[in-house]
Design an enzyme around this catalytic site. Structure first.
Site, PDB file in Angstrom:
ATOM      1  N   HIS A 243       0.811  -1.227   0.000  1.00  0.00           N
ATOM      2  CA  HIS A 243       0.000   0.000   0.000  1.00  0.00           C
ATOM      3  C   HIS A 243       0.846   1.281   0.000  1.00  0.00           C
ATOM      4  O   HIS A 243       0.478   2.277   0.639  1.00  0.00           O
ATOM      5  CB  HIS A 243      -0.984  -0.007   1.182  1.00  0.00           C
ATOM      6  CG  HIS A 243      -2.211  -0.860   0.905  1.00  0.00           C
ATOM      7  ND1 HIS A 243      -3.001  -1.379   1.908  1.00  0.00           N
ATOM      8  CD2 HIS A 243      -2.773  -1.269  -0.248  1.00  0.00           C
ATOM      9  CE1 HIS A 243      -3.990  -2.079   1.382  1.00  0.00           C
ATOM     10  NE2 HIS A 243      -3.869  -2.022   0.078  1.00  0.00           N
ATOM     11  N   GLU A 267       3.375  -6.085  -3.815  1.00  0.00           N
ATOM     12  CA  GLU A 267       2.554  -5.101  -4.544  1.00  0.00           C
ATOM     13  C   GLU A 267       2.792  -3.690  -4.027  1.00  0.00           C
ATOM     14  O   GLU A 267       2.754  -3.450  -2.818  1.00  0.00           O
ATOM     15  CB  GLU A 267       1.086  -5.503  -4.357  1.00  0.00           C
ATOM     16  CG  GLU A 267       0.070  -4.615  -5.034  1.00  0.00           C
ATOM     17  CD  GLU A 267      -1.345  -5.221  -4.903  1.00  0.00           C
ATOM     18  OE1 GLU A 267      -1.471  -6.467  -4.847  1.00  0.00           O
ATOM     19  OE2 GLU A 267      -2.311  -4.443  -4.851  1.00  0.00           O
ATOM     20  N   GLU A 293      -3.197  -0.323  -9.517  1.00  0.00           N
ATOM     21  CA  GLU A 293      -4.646  -0.498  -9.373  1.00  0.00           C
ATOM     22  C   GLU A 293      -5.484   0.753  -9.633  1.00  0.00           C
ATOM     23  O   GLU A 293      -6.628   0.642 -10.023  1.00  0.00           O
ATOM     24  CB  GLU A 293      -4.951  -1.044  -7.971  1.00  0.00           C
ATOM     25  CG  GLU A 293      -4.532  -0.112  -6.853  1.00  0.00           C
ATOM     26  CD  GLU A 293      -4.524  -0.805  -5.491  1.00  0.00           C
ATOM     27  OE1 GLU A 293      -3.876  -1.855  -5.369  1.00  0.00           O
ATOM     28  OE2 GLU A 293      -5.158  -0.290  -4.570  1.00  0.00           O
ATOM     29  N   HIS A 343      -7.130  -5.811 -10.615  1.00  0.00           N
ATOM     30  CA  HIS A 343      -7.463  -5.426  -9.246  1.00  0.00           C
ATOM     31  C   HIS A 343      -8.975  -5.514  -9.120  1.00  0.00           C
ATOM     32  O   HIS A 343      -9.700  -5.022  -9.972  1.00  0.00           O
ATOM     33  CB  HIS A 343      -6.985  -3.984  -9.066  1.00  0.00           C
ATOM     34  CG  HIS A 343      -7.247  -3.367  -7.737  1.00  0.00           C
ATOM     35  ND1 HIS A 343      -8.203  -2.378  -7.565  1.00  0.00           N
ATOM     36  CD2 HIS A 343      -6.665  -3.553  -6.525  1.00  0.00           C
ATOM     37  CE1 HIS A 343      -8.178  -1.988  -6.295  1.00  0.00           C
ATOM     38  NE2 HIS A 343      -7.269  -2.676  -5.646  1.00  0.00           N
TER      39      HIS A 343
HETATM   40 MG    MG Z   1      -3.325  -2.976  -3.906  1.00  0.00          MG
END
Ligand code: MG
Length: 414
Positions: A243, A267, A293, A343
């Site tokens: 994130h 990610e 995403e 996503h």
């Molecule tokens: Mg993500």
């Protein structure tokens, strides 16, 4: 995991269809006539279909999540769906701005809609891009339902019947400790998934925080990853979403400490718009790197692809511009050997649209599935979602293959 459809199976299926059509034709010349008549009837009807209205439903899922679903109605009584969910948002006024571009028009005019609305969507923020994408989804669902064909048959057909999915267990993990993550990971695996994703670094302090505080947060996140690995064993794929809490140095350090956990991907250690930083991390770590995403359009994904800054891009049909744009994004990724994992921590409409899209993509990897958020999620649509053995299947019905279940909708509407 259910094996993907082999090329042999596809070939025999096509051969069966061909033989069946040939048999009909050989049965007599008149066999051709009903087919032609039905076809011309359909084309006459199609020319007259017009979009007559929009309905927007907000479905409350949890304290943190709503699904925003839109329905476009037509003068022939057929409706199409799109999803515009944005976390906890309860409404999206921008939907009406883009609806004005299709009101009274043919649902087949997807290219015209894109030509009219795309630049506005590309220049605006996340809400604008999401509203634009949701209307585009609904146009495709409508087109398929009117032509009595699944989405994939409108764009060249499908490459597979069932798609690999991974369970996003992050929102279902209430207790943010190694034991908490281990427990939800185990439950998702017991539920049939053989790939999971979590974000154990959520709540990470700002990088300007005292070093001791950062070190504590880092150690906790890493401990959660190893607890999941221990809980699910070696055969389950674990993906970790960072994130964008890190910088290059911290990302490389954390990735190094996570090597023994054998992640199937890492990610967004930094924001995917930081192409050069993402590239530096990509080239320095051993893990597969994924991201993108919230990016919009081919122009949003091209820097990641051109620089090979990631191995996997993650367009979202709700934010990237819709299904046609996602197809183009996948094509530019294919040109540089980058794979596509859409996503989709979303509701069942976005999931059905993503399944229809992913069936067509040559470089598809795996689709995200929001697991453990609401036990009734699969019943909001009819037919319900078909998930088994780590895979989701298309039901082969027209458009995205689904309608809303009004009873479940009424029970959970805001
Ligand atoms: Mg993500």
């Amino acid at each position: 995991m259910r094996p993907r459809t082999s090329s042999h199976e596809i070939a025999s299926h096509s051969r069966r269809e061909f033989l069946s059509i040939s048999a009909h034709l050989l049965a007599g010349g008149f066999a051709l006539q009903p087919f032609t008549a039905a076809f011309s009837q359909a084309t006459r009807a199609d020319r007259n279909v017009r979009i007559t209205g929009i309905e927007v439903f907000t479905v409350n899922v949890t304290q943190r999540t709503n699904w925003i679903i839109l329905r476009l109605n037509t003068n022939v009584g057929i409706s199409g769906y799109g999803e515009a969910s944005l976390g906890g948002r309860a409404e999206l006024a921008e939907l009406h701005e883009f609806y004005a571009m299709v009101d009274g028009r043919s649902p087949f005019a997807v290219a015209e809609y894109r030509a009219q609305g795309r630049s506005r969507a590309a220049a605006g923020g996340r809400e604008i891009a999401t509203a634009f994408s949701a209307i585009e989804q609904a146009l495709w669902d409508l087109s398929g339902k009117i032509l009595d064909a699944p989405f994939y048959d409108l764009v060249g057909g499908k490459l597979r019947d069932s798609l690999a999915v991974y369970a996003n267990i992050n929102r279902a993990t209430v207790e943010r400790t190694p034991a908490g993550f281990a427990e939800t990971a185990q439950r998702a695996v017991a539920d049939g998934f053989n790939a999971i994703k979590a974000a154990p670094f959520d709540g990470f302090p700002a990088l300007t925080a005292p070093a001791a505080e950062i070190a504590r947060a880092k150690e906790l996140g890493i401990a959660c990853v190893y607890a999941m690995r221990e809980a699910v064993g070696e055969d389950v794929a674990i993906k970790i979403d960072a994130h964008s809490f890190f910088d290059v140095e911290l990302a490389i350090e954390v990735a190094g400490e996570l090597e023994r956990a054998r992640l199937s991907w890492l990610e967004e250690p930094v924001a995917p718009t930081q192409t050069q930083d993402t590239k530096l991390i990509h080239d320095a770590i051993s893990q597969t790197l994924a991201g993108g995403e919230f990016l919009f359009g081919m122009e949003g994904f091209w820097p990641l692809c051109e620089n090979r800054a990631v191995d996997i891009i993650m367009p979202d049909v709700k934010h990237c511009g819709g299904l046609m744009e996602a197809t183009h994004i996948a094509a530019i990724a294919q040109a540089v050997d980058v794979r596509v994992s859409p996503h989709n921590p979303s509701g069942p409409i976005s999931t059905a649209a993503s399944v229809a899209l992913c069936a067509t993509l040559p470089n598809f990897e795996i689709l995200e599935y929001q697991w453990g958020e609401a036990e009734w999620r699969g019943t909001l649509v009819e037919p319900g979602e078909n998930i088994e053995g780590g895979a989701i299947s298309s039901n082969g019905r027209p458009g995205f293959g689904i309608d809303l279940n009004e009873r479940v909708l009424e029970a959970h509407r805001l």
